[in-house]
Design a protein around this motif. Structure first.
Motif, PDB file in Angstrom:
ATOM      1  N   UNK A  20      -1.088  11.000  22.055  1.00  0.00           N
ATOM      2  CA  UNK A  20      -0.754  11.043  20.730  1.00  0.00           C
ATOM      3  C   UNK A  20      -0.190   9.930  20.105  1.00  0.00           C
ATOM      4  N   UNK A  21      -0.868   9.350  19.089  1.00  0.00           N
ATOM      5  CA  UNK A  21      -0.015   8.235  18.425  1.00  0.00           C
ATOM      6  C   UNK A  21      -0.006   8.642  16.757  1.00  0.00           C
ATOM      7  N   UNK A  22       0.666   7.949  16.128  1.00  0.00           N
ATOM      8  CA  UNK A  22       1.112   8.225  14.703  1.00  0.00           C
ATOM      9  C   UNK A  22       1.110   6.613  14.069  1.00  0.00           C
ATOM     10  N   UNK A  23       0.143   6.771  13.063  1.00  0.00           N
ATOM     11  CA  UNK A  23       0.313   5.495  11.965  1.00  0.00           C
ATOM     12  C   UNK A  23       1.430   5.914  11.221  1.00  0.00           C
ATOM     13  N   UNK A  24       2.460   5.090  11.277  1.00  0.00           N
ATOM     14  CA  UNK A  24       3.811   5.353  10.430  1.00  0.00           C
ATOM     15  C   UNK A  24       3.823   4.940   9.146  1.00  0.00           C
ATOM     16  N   UNK A  25       2.954   5.194   8.509  1.00  0.00           N
ATOM     17  CA  UNK A  25       2.710   4.796   6.836  1.00  0.00           C
ATOM     18  C   UNK A  25       4.049   5.578   6.202  1.00  0.00           C
ATOM     19  N   UNK A  26       4.654   6.469   6.744  1.00  0.00           N
ATOM     20  CA  UNK A  26       5.884   6.956   6.099  1.00  0.00           C
ATOM     21  C   UNK A  26       6.906   6.032   6.065  1.00  0.00           C
ATOM     22  N   UNK A  27       6.756   5.027   6.959  1.00  0.00           N
ATOM     23  CA  UNK A  27       7.977   4.074   6.807  1.00  0.00           C
ATOM     24  C   UNK A  27       7.775   2.745   6.029  1.00  0.00           C
ATOM     25  N   UNK A  28       6.414   2.795   5.220  1.00  0.00           N
ATOM     26  CA  UNK A  28       6.226   1.710   4.338  1.00  0.00           C
ATOM     27  C   UNK A  28       7.333   1.511   3.440  1.00  0.00           C
ATOM     28  N   UNK A  29       7.640   2.670   2.651  1.00  0.00           N
ATOM     29  CA  UNK A  29       8.573   2.505   1.768  1.00  0.00           C
ATOM     30  C   UNK A  29       9.450   3.883   1.243  1.00  0.00           C
ATOM     31  N   UNK A  30      10.597   3.946   1.142  1.00  0.00           N
ATOM     32  CA  UNK A  30      11.222   5.238   0.807  1.00  0.00           C
ATOM     33  C   UNK A  30      10.686   6.171  -0.291  1.00  0.00           C
ATOM     34  N   UNK A  31      10.205   5.435  -1.318  1.00  0.00           N
ATOM     35  CA  UNK A  31       9.736   5.949  -2.373  1.00  0.00           C
ATOM     36  C   UNK A  31       8.221   5.807  -2.713  1.00  0.00           C
ATOM     37  N   UNK A  32       7.702   4.696  -2.420  1.00  0.00           N
ATOM     38  CA  UNK A  32       6.378   4.499  -2.520  1.00  0.00           C
ATOM     39  C   UNK A  32       5.606   4.559  -1.160  1.00  0.00           C
ATOM     40  N   UNK A  33       5.822   5.723  -0.423  1.00  0.00           N
ATOM     41  CA  UNK A  33       5.339   5.795   1.043  1.00  0.00           C
ATOM     42  C   UNK A  33       4.000   6.190   1.289  1.00  0.00           C
ATOM     43  N   UNK A  34       3.898   5.937   2.448  1.00  0.00           N
ATOM     44  CA  UNK A  34       2.489   6.540   2.832  1.00  0.00           C
ATOM     45  C   UNK A  34       1.019   6.058   2.209  1.00  0.00           C
ATOM     46  N   UNK A  35       0.340   7.113   1.904  1.00  0.00           N
ATOM     47  CA  UNK A  35      -0.987   6.775   1.364  1.00  0.00           C
ATOM     48  C   UNK A  35      -0.519   6.471  -0.322  1.00  0.00           C
ATOM     49  N   UNK A  36       0.443   7.016  -0.730  1.00  0.00           N
ATOM     50  CA  UNK A  36       0.553   6.576  -2.317  1.00  0.00           C
ATOM     51  C   UNK A  36       0.911   5.218  -2.436  1.00  0.00           C
ATOM     52  N   UNK A  37       1.464   4.279  -1.355  1.00  0.00           N
ATOM     53  CA  UNK A  37       1.597   2.964  -1.558  1.00  0.00           C
ATOM     54  C   UNK A  37       0.175   2.531  -1.259  1.00  0.00           C
ATOM     55  N   UNK A  38      -0.543   2.873  -0.544  1.00  0.00           N
ATOM     56  CA  UNK A  38      -2.107   2.303  -0.508  1.00  0.00           C
ATOM     57  C   UNK A  38      -2.959   2.607  -1.674  1.00  0.00           C
ATOM     58  N   UNK A  39      -2.690   3.731  -2.265  1.00  0.00           N
ATOM     59  CA  UNK A  39      -3.346   4.128  -3.305  1.00  0.00           C
ATOM     60  C   UNK A  39      -2.955   3.137  -4.499  1.00  0.00           C
ATOM     61  N   UNK A  40      -1.453   3.042  -4.882  1.00  0.00           N
ATOM     62  CA  UNK A  40      -1.290   2.375  -6.103  1.00  0.00           C
ATOM     63  C   UNK A  40      -1.439   0.761  -5.973  1.00  0.00           C
ATOM     64  N   UNK A  41      -1.629   0.408  -4.704  1.00  0.00           N
ATOM     65  CA  UNK A  41      -1.518  -1.073  -4.535  1.00  0.00           C
ATOM     66  C   UNK A  41      -2.797  -1.619  -5.392  1.00  0.00           C
ATOM     67  N   UNK A  42      -3.950  -1.322  -5.429  1.00  0.00           N
ATOM     68  CA  UNK A  42      -5.000  -2.028  -6.125  1.00  0.00           C
ATOM     69  C   UNK A  42      -5.155  -1.641  -7.410  1.00  0.00           C
ATOM     70  N   UNK A  43      -4.511  -0.198  -7.864  1.00  0.00           N
ATOM     71  CA  UNK A  43      -4.542   0.387  -9.094  1.00  0.00           C
ATOM     72  C   UNK A  43      -3.713  -0.430 -10.065  1.00  0.00           C
ATOM     73  N   UNK A  44      -2.477  -0.915  -9.328  1.00  0.00           N
ATOM     74  CA  UNK A  44      -1.438  -1.671 -10.265  1.00  0.00           C
ATOM     75  C   UNK A  44      -2.163  -3.205 -10.318  1.00  0.00           C
ATOM     76  N   UNK A  45      -2.818  -3.714  -9.477  1.00  0.00           N
ATOM     77  CA  UNK A  45      -3.245  -4.930  -9.366  1.00  0.00           C
ATOM     78  C   UNK A  45      -4.383  -4.951 -10.464  1.00  0.00           C
ATOM     79  N   UNK A  46      -5.181  -3.901 -10.973  1.00  0.00           N
ATOM     80  CA  UNK A  46      -6.194  -3.684 -12.044  1.00  0.00           C
ATOM     81  C   UNK A  46      -5.548  -3.919 -12.957  1.00  0.00           C
ATOM     82  N   UNK A  47      -4.423  -2.831 -13.067  1.00  0.00           N
ATOM     83  CA  UNK A  47      -3.850  -2.707 -14.492  1.00  0.00           C
ATOM     84  C   UNK A  47      -3.101  -4.101 -14.965  1.00  0.00           C
ATOM     85  N   UNK A  48      -2.528  -4.869 -14.040  1.00  0.00           N
ATOM     86  CA  UNK A  48      -1.916  -6.174 -14.411  1.00  0.00           C
ATOM     87  C   UNK A  48      -3.167  -7.202 -14.728  1.00  0.00           C
TER      88      UNK A  48
END
Length: 289
Positions: A20-48
């Motif tokens: 059993x292995x875990x992709x630790x996306x929870x460690x990406x950031x304390x507030x923009x963590x996990x799939x939230x970071x991945x979802x917002x990454x290109x959304x913010x790029x488009x907004x910019x």
């Protein structure tokens, strides 16, 4: 807008699993963590790219997405507003949103159903406002979530992920298809009637035999728990040292264990679980523990 960050894969010791292995996306950031970071990454790029400076989004009072959007806006020099479903409340999540400078508009549940109407009524004259759907659901989010698969350096027989809207699931399936993998993707809807997630996935990428939905691990519905699930969280965390949230990741890991007990997942097969973060959801259920 975000730095390139690759979360580690960690082997977890939890009986009876051998692989059993875990992709630790929870460690990406304390507030923009996990799939939230991945979802917002290109959304913010488009907004910019569209010269938008005001993010407008939606969520419940304990929404990890709201905290993530508030933090991302603050770090990026943007402003943010959130329509919060339900009556006005104060809690730890909304405190963080406030501290990051997000404006909160509490909205009755009937009005909240039509998010585009809310946006138009309040921001039609704001040329700098950028609509972000609840949970960050978008084509841009799919691109970010698909990158999980490209980051893997080893093959896995099975990949598991919890799902609320199906956006992360669609990205993972798209990534598997793009990489030409034979891996089976198991999606655990965390709410009742989760079969609609299959249709949501199909909006973004073709369905295939790679995909399995397991509809019986919602524990009563979205953000619902049972004593059995709470006890599972306590045991799992004590044995593995890995924190789970009751809304998403706990239901996923419970499903993995149960499917292995049924023989659907072989004891020696290599399983990867995507830890999508969301650990601040524990604040909303502290009375359960």
């Amino acid at each position: 807008m975000f730095e390139e960050i690759y979360s580690p894969v960690q082997k977890i010791a939890f009986a009876p699993f051998n692989n059993l292995f875990v992709k630790r996306d929870d460690l990406i950031d304390p507030y923009i963590s996990g799939n939230k970071w991945r979802k917002l990454k290109y959304i913010l790029a488009r907004a910019k790219a569209e010269n938008k400076t005001h993010l407008v989004t939606f969520g419940g009072a304990y929404s990890n997405h709201l905290v993530a959007t508030a933090a991302a806006a603050s770090r990026s020099g943007l402003t943010a507003t959130a329509f919060v479903r339900g009556e006005e409340v104060k809690n730890e999540m909304l405190l963080l949103c406030n501290l990051f400078g997000m404006k909160l508009i509490f909205t009755d549940r009937e009005s909240y159903r039509d998010k585009h109407k809310l946006f138009e009524q309040n921001f039609a004259n704001d040329a700098k406002a950028y609509f972000i759907d609840e949970g960050g659901a978008s084509a841009e989010a799919i691109i970010g979530c698909a990158e999980v698969i490209g980051e893997l350096t080893e093959p896995y027989d099975h990949i598991f992920c919890a799902a609320g809207t199906g956006t992360t699931a669609a990205g993972l399936l798209k990534g598997i298809q793009q990489q030409g993998l034979s891996t089976k993707l198991h999606i655990i809807p965390v709410l009742k009637g989760g079969s609609f997630i299959r249709d949501e996935i199909a909006k973004y990428t073709p369905l295939s035999s790679h995909l399995d939905l397991h509809l019986d691990y919602h524990f009563g519905g979205y953000a619902k728990t049972t004593p059995e699930l709470i006890n599972f969280i306590k045991t799992f965390t004590a044995q593995s040292g890995l924190l789970l949230d009751p809304v998403y990741t706990a239901k996923m890991f419970y499903a993995i264990q149960n499917l292995q007990q049924q023989g659907i997942i072989g004891k020696d097969e290599k399983v990867l679980a995507i830890h999508t973060g969301g650990l601040m959801g524990l604040f909303g259920m502290k009375d359960k523990f």
